[in-house]
Design a protein around this motif. Structure first.
Motif, PDB file in Angstrom:
ATOM      1  N   UNK A  94      27.654  -6.134  82.891  1.00  0.00           N
ATOM      2  CA  UNK A  94      26.471  -5.524  82.636  1.00  0.00           C
ATOM      3  C   UNK A  94      26.685  -3.751  81.852  1.00  0.00           C
ATOM      4  N   UNK A  95      28.478  -2.731  82.629  1.00  0.00           N
ATOM      5  CA  UNK A  95      27.800  -1.664  82.607  1.00  0.00           C
ATOM      6  C   UNK A  95      28.853  -1.671  81.280  1.00  0.00           C
ATOM      7  N   UNK A  96      29.566  -2.708  81.058  1.00  0.00           N
ATOM      8  CA  UNK A  96      30.152  -2.524  79.114  1.00  0.00           C
ATOM      9  C   UNK A  96      29.043  -2.967  78.271  1.00  0.00           C
ATOM     10  N   UNK A  97      27.901  -3.956  78.656  1.00  0.00           N
ATOM     11  CA  UNK A  97      26.754  -4.077  77.547  1.00  0.00           C
ATOM     12  C   UNK A  97      26.421  -3.337  77.659  1.00  0.00           C
ATOM     13  N   UNK A  98      25.752  -2.057  79.027  1.00  0.00           N
ATOM     14  CA  UNK A  98      25.541  -1.096  78.042  1.00  0.00           C
ATOM     15  C   UNK A  98      25.596  -0.069  77.419  1.00  0.00           C
ATOM     16  N   UNK A  99      26.857   0.160  77.325  1.00  0.00           N
ATOM     17  CA  UNK A  99      27.825   1.070  76.708  1.00  0.00           C
ATOM     18  C   UNK A  99      28.015   0.962  75.475  1.00  0.00           C
ATOM     19  N   UNK A 100      27.417  -0.520  75.448  1.00  0.00           N
ATOM     20  CA  UNK A 100      28.019  -1.194  74.292  1.00  0.00           C
ATOM     21  C   UNK A 100      26.047  -1.102  73.055  1.00  0.00           C
ATOM     22  N   UNK A 101      25.361  -1.056  73.897  1.00  0.00           N
ATOM     23  CA  UNK A 101      23.882  -0.639  73.657  1.00  0.00           C
ATOM     24  C   UNK A 101      23.796   0.839  73.122  1.00  0.00           C
ATOM     25  N   UNK A 102      24.449   1.716  74.118  1.00  0.00           N
ATOM     26  CA  UNK A 102      24.599   3.903  73.572  1.00  0.00           C
ATOM     27  C   UNK A 102      24.826   3.283  73.301  1.00  0.00           C
ATOM     28  N   UNK A 103      26.088   3.716  72.766  1.00  0.00           N
ATOM     29  CA  UNK A 103      26.963   3.735  71.908  1.00  0.00           C
ATOM     30  C   UNK A 103      26.287   2.754  70.095  1.00  0.00           C
ATOM     31  N   UNK A 104      25.541   1.747  69.963  1.00  0.00           N
ATOM     32  CA  UNK A 104      24.951   1.521  69.014  1.00  0.00           C
ATOM     33  C   UNK A 104      24.137   2.684  67.948  1.00  0.00           C
ATOM     34  N   UNK A 105      23.054   2.668  69.205  1.00  0.00           N
ATOM     35  CA  UNK A 105      22.007   3.662  69.115  1.00  0.00           C
ATOM     36  C   UNK A 105      22.361   4.598  68.900  1.00  0.00           C
ATOM     37  N   UNK A 106      23.151   5.079  69.203  1.00  0.00           N
ATOM     38  CA  UNK A 106      23.027   6.894  69.588  1.00  0.00           C
ATOM     39  C   UNK A 106      23.985   7.534  68.024  1.00  0.00           C
ATOM     40  N   UNK A 107      24.756   6.255  67.952  1.00  0.00           N
ATOM     41  CA  UNK A 107      26.087   6.420  66.717  1.00  0.00           C
ATOM     42  C   UNK A 107      25.071   5.808  65.437  1.00  0.00           C
ATOM     43  N   UNK A 108      24.252   5.197  65.802  1.00  0.00           N
ATOM     44  CA  UNK A 108      23.748   4.667  64.250  1.00  0.00           C
ATOM     45  C   UNK A 108      24.514   3.411  63.934  1.00  0.00           C
ATOM     46  N   UNK A 109      25.458   2.587  64.772  1.00  0.00           N
ATOM     47  CA  UNK A 109      26.634   1.317  64.592  1.00  0.00           C
ATOM     48  C   UNK A 109      25.183   0.263  63.933  1.00  0.00           C
ATOM     49  N   UNK A 110      25.441  -0.128  62.653  1.00  0.00           N
ATOM     50  CA  UNK A 110      25.102  -1.540  62.196  1.00  0.00           C
ATOM     51  C   UNK A 110      25.670  -2.330  63.099  1.00  0.00           C
ATOM     52  N   UNK A 111      24.803  -2.709  63.863  1.00  0.00           N
ATOM     53  CA  UNK A 111      24.709  -4.183  65.613  1.00  0.00           C
ATOM     54  C   UNK A 111      24.608  -5.633  64.351  1.00  0.00           C
ATOM     55  N   UNK A 112      24.633  -6.913  64.417  1.00  0.00           N
ATOM     56  CA  UNK A 112      25.082  -7.766  63.672  1.00  0.00           C
ATOM     57  C   UNK A 112      25.153  -8.632  65.028  1.00  0.00           C
ATOM     58  N   UNK A 113      23.733  -9.110  65.463  1.00  0.00           N
ATOM     59  CA  UNK A 113      23.935 -10.137  66.960  1.00  0.00           C
ATOM     60  C   UNK A 113      23.729 -11.806  66.699  1.00  0.00           C
TER      61      UNK A 113
END
Length: 443
Positions: A94-113
């Motif tokens: 869960x902590x890894x998932x949260x960090x992935x989400x924060x990085x994607x949102x904060x850095x405007x990373x184009x994450x395709x699920x």
């Protein structure tokens, strides 16, 4: 090659060289890794940041940074957010998932699920997720075509090609009349974008241990054999083109920047080994909240981050002590609104202890309100929503007509939970009250 080991902890954990029961709050590392972290902290300190505190010769205490550090001895220290509480294997996931989400949102990373859920499930550190995203973005670039460009070549040949360099030709010594000094253009893959992608790909090939990433990285490497690696990443990123012909490269750029260390809030060049990146958790939270608010505001409303318009005072005609609120919302015909985001866990049941709020934060917001809002209106402190903080607190009255709201930010839904209707629910010009913009109603 040194044998790699993974140490997973979270913010403010303690590291030691002794033998301890490993948890997310304490872990044991080798002597060489311990010494390396101490030297790395010195580099951070020279940039005005604190990576860790040395408690004794045997203990280090990490600070509010998250990310991954790879040491020369092969130890990988993965630092996760502290927001997820509890015990069990799910806490790390869960902590890894949260960090992935924060990085994607904060850095405007184009994450395709879509179609890429497998990488979300495996129990590997954050570095493998970053490398996988980069490889998938690079694979899409390859499928749509690796762009080439003309490169100017100046050389001597026994035949004419392109244009003759008359100046160099006339300066040739006797007996070399059969040698031609020529200039011509060659259509090659050697361009700034491809050089950067090649450098990032080489780093992934050296660092990845996940079999899918390892295989895909080497498949892509075969397609970039003739492309040289970048020798000046900063200059090549400046030369990265974003025109219509290069539009399909856009998704790969932020991942390339992250792999090559160009997304760092602090310069780590020469300080870390392998794929290392560290981010201040409070800054990641601020950026996440700001991006969420920006997407929910009216189109005629502007959100400014880290505004420097006002200072605390003036002295001899000059401004002193700049006031920089995290977010300033401005709209035509409306008063400016100051919002500050704090990565801190508060408890709505501890009213006698001020809910865990810091008095210094209130002084800070009080100063912001008087300089940016004229000492009236509404302003807000935003904290992460937890099981101990689920609803907006009653407003704190800082003076006549000046109210400070303490609001929770739902990290799962990435939304701010606003106060009840009829109070401060309309103090921001939101684009609507859709399901994604909930209003909390107190009983």
């Amino acid at each position: 090659m040194a044998l790699r080991s993974l140490v997973t902890v979270r913010e403010f954990a303690r590291l030691t060289t002794g033998t301890v029961q490993p948890t997310l709050d304490q872990a044991s590392v080798s002597d060489s890794a311990f010494d390396y972290l101490c030297r790395l902290a010195g580099g951070f300190r020279s940039n005005g940041a604190t990576l860790l505190q040395v408690e004794s010769r045997q203990w280090l205490r990490l600070d509010g940074y998250v990310g991954v550090i790879e040491t020369p001895c092969g130890t990988t220290v993965e630092i996760l957010p502290k927001h997820v509480d509890g015990l069990g294997e799910h806490v790390v996931e869960d902590a890894r998932a949260l960090l992935r989400k924060l990085l994607g949102r904060a850095l405007d990373l184009p994450v395709r699920e879509v179609g890429e859920a497998a990488i979300e499930r495996f129990d590997f550190p954050l570095t493998e997720w970053v490398m996988n995203r980069f490889l998938l973005a690079l694979e899409r670039v390859v499928r749509r075509g690796v762009r080439s460009d003309y490169v100017r070549v100046e050389e001597t040949q026994r035949f004419l090609r392109g244009r003759l360099d008359l100046t160099r030709q006339l300066r040739q010594p006797p007996g070399r009349d059969h040698i031609f000094n020529i200039r011509h253009d060659v259509y090659l893959h050697d361009r700034p974008e491809n050089r950067l992608l090649k450098s990032a790909l080489k780093k992934v090939c050296d660092c990845s241990e996940h079999p899918d990433n390892w295989r895909l990285a080497r498949e892509l490497s075969a397609l970039f054999v003739e492309v040289p690696r970048s020798t000046d990443a900063v200059s090549d990123f400046r030369a990265w083109r974003s025109d219509r012909l290069m539009a399909h490269y856009a998704d790969a750029r932020p991942w390339c920047e992250l792999v090559l260390g160009q997304q760092m809030p602090l310069s780590l060049a020469g300080l870390t080994h392998g794929l290392s990146f560290m981010f201040a958790m409070d800054r990641l939270f601020e950026r996440t909240v700001a991006n969420s608010l920006r997407s929910s505001l009216h189109s005629d409303t502007r959100l400014i981050e880290q505004s420097t318009r006002h200072s605390l005072c003036t002295h001899l005609g000059g401004k002193k002590f700049t006031l920089k609120p995290d977010m300033l919302v401005e709209a035509a015909g409306r008063q400016s609104i100051v919002l500050d985001a704090k990565w801190k866990m508060i408890d709505e049941s501890l009213m006698d202890k001020h809910y865990g709020l810091a008095q210094a934060d209130f002084y800070q917001l009080f100063a912001y309100a008087h300089k940016y809002q004229g000492g009236k209106g509404d302003l807000a402190l935003i904290y992460p929503r937890t099981e101990f903080f689920t609803r907006p607190l009653a407003p704190f009255q800082l003076g006549t007509g000046l109210n400070l709201w303490v609001l929770p930010f739902d990290l799962e839904a990435e939304i701010v939970l606003w106060p009840e209707e009829g109070s401060a629910s309309g103090f921001l010009p939101l684009s609507g009250r859709a399901p994604g913009l909930p209003v909390y109603r107190r009983a």
